[in-house]
Write an enzyme that holds these catalytic residues in place. Structure first.
Site, PDB file in Angstrom:
ATOM      1  N   VAL A   3       4.303  -0.796   3.853  1.00  0.00           N
ATOM      2  CA  VAL A   3       2.955  -1.030   4.384  1.00  0.00           C
ATOM      3  C   VAL A   3       2.215  -1.937   3.407  1.00  0.00           C
ATOM      4  CG1 VAL A   3       0.780   0.042   5.106  1.00  0.00           C
ATOM      5  CG2 VAL A   3       2.938   1.197   5.573  1.00  0.00           C
ATOM      6  N   LYS A  30       2.280  -2.293   8.876  1.00  0.00           N
ATOM      7  CA  LYS A  30       3.504  -1.527   8.599  1.00  0.00           C
ATOM      8  C   LYS A  30       4.665  -2.397   9.080  1.00  0.00           C
ATOM      9  CE  LYS A  30       5.469   3.065   9.617  1.00  0.00           C
ATOM     10  NZ  LYS A  30       5.100   4.426   9.987  1.00  0.00           N
ATOM     11  N   LEU A  80       0.833  -1.225   0.000  1.00  0.00           N
ATOM     12  CA  LEU A  80       0.000   0.000   0.000  1.00  0.00           C
ATOM     13  C   LEU A  80       0.854   1.256   0.000  1.00  0.00           C
ATOM     14  CD1 LEU A  80      -2.517  -1.097   2.786  1.00  0.00           C
ATOM     15  CD2 LEU A  80      -2.975  -1.024   0.337  1.00  0.00           C
ATOM     16  N   GLY A  81       2.049   1.163   0.569  1.00  0.00           N
ATOM     17  CA  GLY A  81       2.919   2.335   0.632  1.00  0.00           C
ATOM     18  C   GLY A  81       4.299   1.936   1.115  1.00  0.00           C
ATOM     19  N   ASP A  89       4.962  15.592  11.602  1.00  0.00           N
ATOM     20  CA  ASP A  89       4.996  15.199  10.187  1.00  0.00           C
ATOM     21  C   ASP A  89       3.595  15.254   9.590  1.00  0.00           C
ATOM     22  OD1 ASP A  89       6.341  14.557   7.883  1.00  0.00           O
ATOM     23  OD2 ASP A  89       6.428  12.400   8.286  1.00  0.00           O
ATOM     24  N   ASN A  96       0.076  11.620   5.129  1.00  0.00           N
ATOM     25  CA  ASN A  96      -0.123  10.940   6.410  1.00  0.00           C
ATOM     26  C   ASN A  96      -1.545  11.082   6.935  1.00  0.00           C
ATOM     27  OD1 ASN A  96       2.464   9.966   6.486  1.00  0.00           O
ATOM     28  ND2 ASN A  96       3.282  11.740   7.598  1.00  0.00           N
TER      29      ASN A  96
END
Ligand code: ADP
Ligand code: MG
Length: 399
Positions: free
Chosen positions: A34, A49, A26-27, A149, A154
């Protein structure tokens, strides 16, 4: 005690794989990946993650730092999970090589991609997203937690388009009166005091206000489609941040009505994108701003005679305004269209929409965001930015 002594061996990884079946990616981050995963027993989908703490590309110091920051991330996530706009950490495993953090799956992905799809958001939609985000910041700050962040990558979206804040990798819980000095975050979202701090050893340090600056950058980007601080040369972009050098000149801002600007949009941002942290709004102050007081009451059932009268007056005034605007509108001729097509809202929407459809997948490449390049009203500047970003076109070739 060394890290090896502290860590359980492969047990954590085995437990994770026994319970979950990992699927597609996913990322990705610097040291994490992830993936979607399925709980074997229930067949419920989650996102995991996986943080690699063995990478050969990293120095022992960097690996130690990842371990410390992951432990901090887990501890903060455990404290804040349960808030309706914060991602829920459901499970957590650790082995000598990997950490596995299992979260609720956010099927609609990042706010970043949603914005790329939509180019800009309406004030109504931006209001609802920003209200939720500021409520999270208010909650975190009440616990003395600074996120550090905040950015659209995010902020994740669930099936019903509710936002959930994720990635607490840079988050910290501050002790009383404690200030921070470390340079961390994402360039376009860094508050000026973080940059100043990294350049001046005598700087007293920064604190929670940095999150409100990032909220200002996010809000500006949602409403105009382009970030407030952007330059192809990163040093110049950082200079712009430190000087608070941004403007509302883009046609997107010119399109928003004066009433709306005065009442809600612009003034709100100017309270957030304020260089001096002591003059910047807190989350409480931002949420109390008139911009967020609109549409709080979902349904107004009883109209008092005064409200009725006010509504009638507003309707009449609005109708008169629309009528005069309509009469003043110049006909769209071929000449006007050829001279400056980008100045015409409808055409601009089509141009921006097409640019994002064709080049949207490049927007995220590299550390330096190039979303703004898609708004640069010059084919040469636009191609130059993309070329630079993707390494396809050299500066010489563009000359
Ligand atoms: P990093 O610290 O590496 O940036 P993140 O926690 O931000 O890691 O996750 C990286 C990316 O993975 C996110 O930007 C998002 O695209 C995706 N992602 C993370 N958590 C989830 C989730 N719960 N559901 C769906 N996608 C997720
Ligand atoms: Mg992230």
């Amino acid at each position: 005690m060394t890290r090896e002594d502290e860590m359980p061996d492969w047990e954590g990884a085995q437990e994770f794989y026994a319970k979950y079946d990992p699927k597609d990616v996913l990322g990705r981050g610097v040291s994490s990946i992830v993936r979607r995963c399925i709980e074997r027993k229930t067949e419920i989908e989650y996102a995991v993650k996986i943080i690699d703490i063995t990478s050969e590309h990293l120095t022992p110091e960097e690996l130690e730092e990842i371990c410390t920051s992951t432990a901090q991330e887990i501890s903060i996530l455990k404290q804040v999970s349960g808030h309706q706009h914060i991602i829920s950490l459901n499970d957590c495993y650790e082995s000598s090589s990997f950490y596995f953090l299992v979260f609720d799956l956010m099927k609609r992905g990042e706010l970043f991609d949603y914005l790329t799809e939509k180019v800009t958001l309406s004030e109504k939609e931006a209001r609802s997203i920003m209200r939720a985000l500021l409520e999270v910041v208010q909650f975190l700050h009440s616990k003395n937690i600074v996120h550090r962040d905040l950015k659209p990558e995010n902020v994740l979206l669930d099936d019903d388009m509710n936002i959930k804040l994720s990635d607490f990798g840079f988050s910290l819980q501050l002790g009383p009166g404690k200030k921070l000095k470390e340079l961390c975050g994402t360039p376009g979202y860094l508050a000026p005091e973080i940059l100043l701090c990294s350049m001046d050893e005598t700087h007293p340090g920064y604190s929670k206000e940095v999150d409100l600056w990032s909220c200002g950058v996010i809000m500006y980007t949602l409403l105009s489609g382009s970030p407030p601080f952007w330059h192809r040369k990163q040093m110049l972009m950082l200079r712009m941040i430190m000087d608070g050098n941004y403007n509302f000149d883009s046609p997107e801002w010119q399109d928003r009505s004066e009433t709306v600007k005065d009442l809600v949009g612009i003034s709100e941002i100017s309270h957030l994108l304020v260089v001096k942290p002591e003059n910047r709004f807190t989350a409480d102050q931002a949420l109390a701003h008139p911009f967020f007081q609109q549409y709080v009451v979902e349904e107004v059932r009883h109209f008092s005679p005064f409200r009725k009268f006010k509504t009638i007056i507003w309707t009449v005034l609005a109708s008169v305004r629309i009528y005069y605007k309509y009469r003043r509108a110049k006909p769209l001729t071929k000449q006007v269209l050829i001279r400056d097509p980008y100045a015409i809202k409808g055409i601009r929407k089509v141009i921006d929409g097409c640019a994002f459809k064709v080049y949207g997948h490049w927007v995220k490449k590299g550390l330096q965001q190039n979303r703004a390049a898609l708004f640069e009203n010059s084919p040469k500047a636009f191609l130059f930015s993309l070329g630079n970003e993707c390494g396809y076109v050299s500066e010489q070739r563009m000359e």
